[in-house]
Design a protein around this motif. Structure first.
Motif, PDB file in Angstrom:
ATOM      1  N   ILE A 180      10.307 -21.910  76.860  1.00 20.49           N
ATOM      2  CA  ILE A 180      10.878 -23.251  76.686  1.00 20.49           C
ATOM      3  C   ILE A 180      10.001 -24.084  75.759  1.00 20.49           C
ATOM      4  N   GLN A 181       8.668 -24.030  75.969  1.00 17.07           N
ATOM      5  CA  GLN A 181       7.754 -24.763  75.096  1.00 17.07           C
ATOM      6  C   GLN A 181       7.837 -24.256  73.657  1.00 17.07           C
ATOM      7  N   THR A 182       7.954 -22.940  73.506  1.00 15.61           N
ATOM      8  CA  THR A 182       8.074 -22.356  72.167  1.00 15.61           C
ATOM      9  C   THR A 182       9.362 -22.801  71.493  1.00 15.61           C
ATOM     10  N   PHE A 183      10.438 -22.855  72.266  1.00 14.20           N
ATOM     11  CA  PHE A 183      11.719 -23.284  71.701  1.00 14.20           C
ATOM     12  C   PHE A 183      11.659 -24.740  71.255  1.00 14.20           C
ATOM     13  N   ILE A 184      11.079 -25.614  72.096  1.00 17.18           N
ATOM     14  CA  ILE A 184      11.049 -27.046  71.792  1.00 17.18           C
ATOM     15  C   ILE A 184      10.102 -27.348  70.630  1.00 17.18           C
ATOM     16  N   ASN A 185       8.940 -26.705  70.612  1.00 17.27           N
ATOM     17  CA  ASN A 185       7.891 -27.057  69.649  1.00 17.27           C
ATOM     18  C   ASN A 185       7.895 -26.216  68.376  1.00 17.27           C
ATOM     19  N   VAL A 186       8.508 -25.029  68.414  1.00 19.45           N
ATOM     20  CA  VAL A 186       8.458 -24.138  67.252  1.00 19.45           C
ATOM     21  C   VAL A 186       9.861 -23.830  66.723  1.00 19.45           C
ATOM     22  N   THR A 187      10.714 -23.290  67.591  1.00 20.61           N
ATOM     23  CA  THR A 187      12.022 -22.821  67.142  1.00 20.61           C
ATOM     24  C   THR A 187      12.925 -23.971  66.711  1.00 20.61           C
ATOM     25  N   LEU A 188      13.033 -24.986  67.568  1.00 21.42           N
ATOM     26  CA  LEU A 188      13.954 -26.093  67.273  1.00 21.42           C
ATOM     27  C   LEU A 188      13.583 -26.845  66.005  1.00 21.42           C
ATOM     28  N   PRO A 189      12.297 -27.189  65.768  1.00 21.19           N
ATOM     29  CA  PRO A 189      11.969 -27.848  64.486  1.00 21.19           C
ATOM     30  C   PRO A 189      12.303 -27.006  63.260  1.00 21.19           C
ATOM     31  N   SER A 190      12.160 -25.682  63.386  1.00 22.26           N
ATOM     32  CA  SER A 190      12.432 -24.823  62.225  1.00 22.26           C
ATOM     33  C   SER A 190      13.922 -24.723  61.915  1.00 22.26           C
ATOM     34  N   ILE A 191      14.771 -24.815  62.940  1.00 26.85           N
ATOM     35  CA  ILE A 191      16.212 -24.713  62.715  1.00 26.85           C
ATOM     36  C   ILE A 191      16.883 -26.089  62.734  1.00 26.85           C
ATOM     37  N   PHE A 192      16.085 -27.161  62.790  1.00 24.67           N
ATOM     38  CA  PHE A 192      16.635 -28.515  62.917  1.00 24.67           C
ATOM     39  C   PHE A 192      17.605 -28.875  61.792  1.00 24.67           C
ATOM     40  N   PRO A 193      17.310 -28.542  60.516  1.00 25.51           N
ATOM     41  CA  PRO A 193      18.303 -28.854  59.464  1.00 25.51           C
ATOM     42  C   PRO A 193      19.659 -28.200  59.719  1.00 25.51           C
ATOM     43  N   GLY A 194      19.653 -26.948  60.188  1.00 26.50           N
ATOM     44  CA  GLY A 194      20.911 -26.281  60.504  1.00 26.50           C
ATOM     45  C   GLY A 194      21.625 -26.924  61.675  1.00 26.50           C
ATOM     46  N   VAL A 195      20.850 -27.353  62.686  1.00 23.07           N
ATOM     47  CA  VAL A 195      21.434 -28.027  63.847  1.00 23.07           C
ATOM     48  C   VAL A 195      22.073 -29.347  63.428  1.00 23.07           C
ATOM     49  N   MET A 196      21.384 -30.115  62.569  1.00 26.67           N
ATOM     50  CA  MET A 196      21.935 -31.381  62.102  1.00 26.67           C
ATOM     51  C   MET A 196      23.186 -31.161  61.247  1.00 26.67           C
ATOM     52  N   SER A 197      23.174 -30.123  60.417  1.00 28.72           N
ATOM     53  CA  SER A 197      24.360 -29.811  59.608  1.00 28.72           C
ATOM     54  C   SER A 197      25.541 -29.458  60.512  1.00 28.72           C
ATOM     55  N   ALA A 198      25.272 -28.664  61.550  1.00 24.33           N
ATOM     56  CA  ALA A 198      26.329 -28.300  62.504  1.00 24.33           C
ATOM     57  C   ALA A 198      26.837 -29.528  63.245  1.00 24.33           C
ATOM     58  N   ALA A 199      25.928 -30.458  63.579  1.00 28.31           N
ATOM     59  CA  ALA A 199      26.326 -31.674  64.291  1.00 28.31           C
ATOM     60  C   ALA A 199      27.226 -32.545  63.414  1.00 28.31           C
ATOM     61  N   PHE A 200      26.837 -32.752  62.156  1.00 24.67           N
ATOM     62  CA  PHE A 200      27.657 -33.553  61.239  1.00 24.67           C
ATOM     63  C   PHE A 200      29.026 -32.903  61.040  1.00 24.67           C
ATOM     64  N   LEU A 201      29.031 -31.584  60.873  1.00 23.46           N
ATOM     65  CA  LEU A 201      30.296 -30.879  60.644  1.00 23.46           C
ATOM     66  C   LEU A 201      31.193 -30.971  61.871  1.00 23.46           C
TER      67      LEU A 201
END
Length: 275
Positions: A180-201
């Motif tokens: 969970i810590q790895t996902f919040i601190n490492v994985t999520l920041p690295s994929i954040f642009p894709g997550v934001m693009s998916a959210a806008f879409l």
């Protein structure tokens, strides 16, 4: 070929490309610009220009029907975006990282709601809801919107993480961080642009939807696109133009902020890479 001929050929190609791009953008944005201009038109129906006024922006906020439909659409769009991005992130990571039976079939099935005409999906969901006795309303519209937003979210986020490796995540867990810590601190920041693009879409697809919302809406409330569609029979008034102008400005500001956030994240990653 001499340098002068090559330069002329490149200049001609650039000119053709510029003219083509200008023609495409003109076709796309001239109707939007006309709509924004006519939101200041001093006439109830937009048949011709009758002078400048800002009265429609004032009347917009006193129109309880339009404002109610707007908030109804926004609530559904926000909920559909949150659900779609959450499921899309989990699904994209699972399909990208893990090997399991049926993975290829799931990947192929993701494109079915994207390819199949929306009217087919809407009729299918309507039949299911009628069979199980599910009341039509916000819940049915939300489920309908999620059916086409989730595949877009998964595909968008999966495309963002397609070239990533797992060295940082493995290093994080080797240093004692939990998953969970790895996902919040490492994985999520690295994929954040894709997550934001998916959210806008997802938000855009949901708040813009007409077919699914029209088929699955109840008798009490309707979304803004359905309301505007019903107004089209008697003529769309300029207060709707004022509303869409405000929405466009909000979207443009949100896109600018998103780009600034992405640039800031890129600079941060570069600094962390140097350090």
């Amino acid at each position: 070929m001499s340098n002068s001929k090559l330069r002329k050929k490149n200049n001609l190609s650039n000119l053709i490309g510029m003219i083509y791009s200008l023609a495409i953008y003109t076709v796309l944005y001239i109707p939007v610009l006309v709509m924004m201009i006519f939101s200041f038109n001093n006439q109830r129906y937009n048949y011709y220009w009758n002078g400048f006024t800002t009265q429609w922006y004032t009347k917009l906020f006193t129109n309880s029907t339009v404002i109610g439909s707007l908030w109804y659409s926004v609530i559904i769009a926000v909920l559909a975006t949150l659900i779609s991005v959450t499921i899309g992130t989990i699904g994209a990571l699972g399909l990208r990282k893990y090997e399991f039976k049926g993975r290829k079939a799931i990947n192929n099935m993701l494109y079915i709601p994207i390819i199949v005409p929306e009217i087919v999906m809407a009729v299918a969901l309507l039949i299911v809801f009628m069979k199980v006795g599910f009341a039509l309303g916000m819940g049915s519209i939300l489920i309908g919107h999620c059916t086409f937003c989730i595949p877009y979210a998964v595909v968008t986020i999966k495309g963002r993480i397609s070239g990533d490796d797992y060295s940082l995540e493995e290093a994080s867990m080797d240093l004692g961080a939990s998953r969970i810590q790895t996902f919040i601190n490492v994985t999520l920041p690295s994929i954040f642009p894709g997550v934001m693009s998916a959210a806008f879409l997802s938000f855009t697809l949901s708040i813009d939807d007409v077919v699914m919302s029209n088929m699955l809406s109840g008798a009490k409330n309707s979304t803004l696109p359905v309301l505007i569609l019903s107004m089209n029979k008697s003529g769309v008034t300029p207060d709707i133009n004022a509303l869409t102008t405000i929405m466009i400005l909000i979207i443009v500001i949100a896109m600018i902020l998103n780009n600034k956030i992405n640039n800031a994240l890129k600079k941060r990653r570069k600094v962390e890479g140097i350090l």
